[in-house]
Design a protein around this motif. Structure first.
Motif, mmCIF file in Angstrom:
data_model
loop_
_atom_site.group_PDB
_atom_site.id
_atom_site.type_symbol
_atom_site.label_atom_id
_atom_site.label_comp_id
_atom_site.label_asym_id
_atom_site.label_seq_id
_atom_site.Cartn_x
_atom_site.Cartn_y
_atom_site.Cartn_z
ATOM 1 N N UNK A 69 35.816 39.657 33.005
ATOM 2 C CA UNK A 69 35.664 39.623 31.560
ATOM 3 C C UNK A 69 36.987 39.919 30.857
ATOM 4 N N UNK A 70 37.721 40.895 31.361
ATOM 5 C CA UNK A 70 39.011 41.241 30.772
ATOM 6 C C UNK A 70 40.030 40.131 30.998
ATOM 7 N N UNK A 71 40.042 39.547 32.177
ATOM 8 C CA UNK A 71 40.955 38.448 32.479
ATOM 9 C C UNK A 71 40.681 37.257 31.563
ATOM 10 N N UNK A 72 39.414 36.981 31.315
ATOM 11 C CA UNK A 72 39.036 35.821 30.501
ATOM 12 C C UNK A 72 39.538 35.925 29.073
ATOM 13 N N UNK A 73 39.761 37.143 28.588
ATOM 14 C CA UNK A 73 40.234 37.329 27.223
ATOM 15 C C UNK A 73 41.734 37.206 27.064
ATOM 16 N N UNK A 74 42.455 37.017 28.173
ATOM 17 C CA UNK A 74 43.904 36.930 28.124
ATOM 18 C C UNK A 74 44.357 35.475 28.053
ATOM 19 N N UNK A 75 45.565 35.209 27.526
ATOM 20 C CA UNK A 75 46.125 33.861 27.609
ATOM 21 C C UNK A 75 46.183 33.420 29.069
ATOM 22 N N UNK A 76 45.944 32.138 29.325
ATOM 23 C CA UNK A 76 45.814 31.651 30.701
ATOM 24 C C UNK A 76 47.012 31.994 31.583
ATOM 25 N N UNK A 82 48.451 38.199 36.204
ATOM 26 C CA UNK A 82 47.705 39.388 36.633
ATOM 27 C C UNK A 82 46.986 39.118 37.948
ATOM 28 N N UNK A 83 46.322 37.980 38.044
ATOM 29 C CA UNK A 83 45.594 37.650 39.274
ATOM 30 C C UNK A 83 46.531 37.518 40.463
ATOM 31 N N UNK A 84 47.710 36.948 40.243
ATOM 32 C CA UNK A 84 48.673 36.815 41.344
ATOM 33 C C UNK A 84 49.138 38.178 41.834
ATOM 34 N N UNK A 85 49.122 39.175 40.957
ATOM 35 C CA UNK A 85 49.581 40.519 41.331
ATOM 36 C C UNK A 85 48.496 41.334 42.030
ATOM 37 N N UNK A 86 47.266 40.845 42.063
ATOM 38 C CA UNK A 86 46.174 41.568 42.718
ATOM 39 C C UNK A 86 46.189 41.322 44.222
ATOM 40 N N UNK A 87 45.639 42.255 44.961
ATOM 41 C CA UNK A 87 45.501 42.061 46.402
ATOM 42 C C UNK A 87 44.491 40.953 46.658
ATOM 43 N N UNK A 103 37.453 29.535 35.628
ATOM 44 C CA UNK A 103 37.906 29.507 37.021
ATOM 45 C C UNK A 103 38.634 28.194 37.339
ATOM 46 N N UNK A 104 38.112 27.099 36.860
ATOM 47 C CA UNK A 104 38.754 25.808 37.099
ATOM 48 C C UNK A 104 40.128 25.740 36.451
ATOM 49 N N UNK A 105 40.278 26.401 35.308
ATOM 50 C CA UNK A 105 41.573 26.422 34.629
ATOM 51 C C UNK A 105 42.562 27.341 35.330
ATOM 52 N N UNK A 106 42.066 28.413 35.952
ATOM 53 C CA UNK A 106 42.939 29.396 36.572
ATOM 54 C C UNK A 106 43.422 28.995 37.955
ATOM 55 N N UNK A 107 42.573 28.346 38.727
ATOM 56 C CA UNK A 107 42.903 28.062 40.128
ATOM 57 C C UNK A 107 44.201 27.267 40.302
#
Length: 282
Positions: A69-76, A82-87, A103-107
């Motif tokens: 939910x928090x990720x979805x509120x951020x600019x893509x 942020x996701x790349x920095x996660x384990x 998810x389709x936009x982020x992948x």
């Protein structure tokens, strides 16, 4: 407590840069508690100002649904950082919890390293086949308005970038004509692994509002929007300002015998108490 909550949210929204520096000084678990308790208005203002690795560490401690939910509120592009920095385990769980469209936009963005054109691009941009008519293109735009922008990108059967045409030109064109005959060629573009610095300095920004990203074979991958470049430019300037601000804070801290860490901890203490109380009420 409601008054404190209102004041806190207002402060976070009005001074996200100051708030970000304070949150970054907090232990990861405490920062996670704060982010978990914030309403969307405050988190949307704060998260883009935090260092991606700081956000990643905090989100890794939250439930995947809340992190998503928090990720979805951020600019893509920022969310991808942020996701790349996660384990890997936490990243996979968070991505799986995203809405299908997000998810389709982020992948595609996760395939490219931080600081590259591929990490900055928006892959969810409308493109049309070179064989389509102007009328078919306009109908496609009408049905996919959220993906449309000032330009329409024309691709061939292999999804290679053929040309670009402006929305204004389409509106003034005979609907039965092939869109390809109105597409401007060649098109200024960048490779997905081009550096962010080279994107920022690209001469095309003096003439265009977006810059296509294409693979080495010419396949259309997405576009980098002008707003993204302005934000990138702002982040470089902001970093310079923050570096000078840190020197001022250090001098002030030494003057009062607190040190920079003491000043920041004092500044963040009010937020921590609020976040802990919020979690306790759930």
């Amino acid at each position: 407590m409601e008054l404190e909550r209102t004041l806190l949210v207002r402060y976070l929204c009005d001074h996200p840069g100051d708030a970000a520096r304070a949150v970054e000084s907090m232990p990861t678990a405490e920062a996670a508690a704060l982010l978990d308790a914030l309403p969307a208005e405050a988190s949307d203002a704060l998260l883009p100002r935090l260092i991606p690795v700081t956000v990643a560490g905090s989100l890794s401690l939250l439930q995947p649904e809340r992190a998503a939910s928090l990720v979805s509120g951020m600019p893509r592009s920022r969310a991808a950082a942020v996701l790349r920095a996660m384990r890997p385990r936490e990243q996979a769980a968070t991505v799986a919890a995203l809405d299908l469209e997000v998810r389709r936009a982020m992948e595609p963005l996760l395939r490219y390293s931080e600081g590259t054109a591929g990490a900055l691009m928006d892959p969810a941009v409308l493109s049309v086949a070179s064989s389509a008519s102007v009328a078919e293109t306009l109908e496609r735009i009408r049905k996919s308005a959220q993906q449309a922008m000032y330009y329409v990108y024309v691709v061939d059967d292999e999804q290679r970038l053929f040309g670009v045409v402006s929305m204004r030109e389409l509106m003034e064109t005979n609907g039965t004509e092939p869109v390809a005959i109105h597409a401007k060629r060649p098109v200024e573009s960048v490779l997905p692994r081009a550096s962010a610095e080279s994107v920022l300095e690209h001469p095309a920004w003096s003439r265009f509002h977006a810059l296509p990203v294409v693979s080495s074979s010419g396949r259309f991958l997405g576009v980098i929007r002008y707003e993204t470049v302005r934000a990138l430019e702002g982040s470089f300037v902001e970093q310079s300002v923050e570096d000078r601000g840190a020197e001022t804070a250090a001098a002030l801290g030494e003057l009062y015998g607190l040190g920079v860490r003491g000043l920041v901890e004092w500044f963040a203490s009010g937020w921590l108490g609020f976040a802990v109380s919020e979690r306790g009420q759930r």
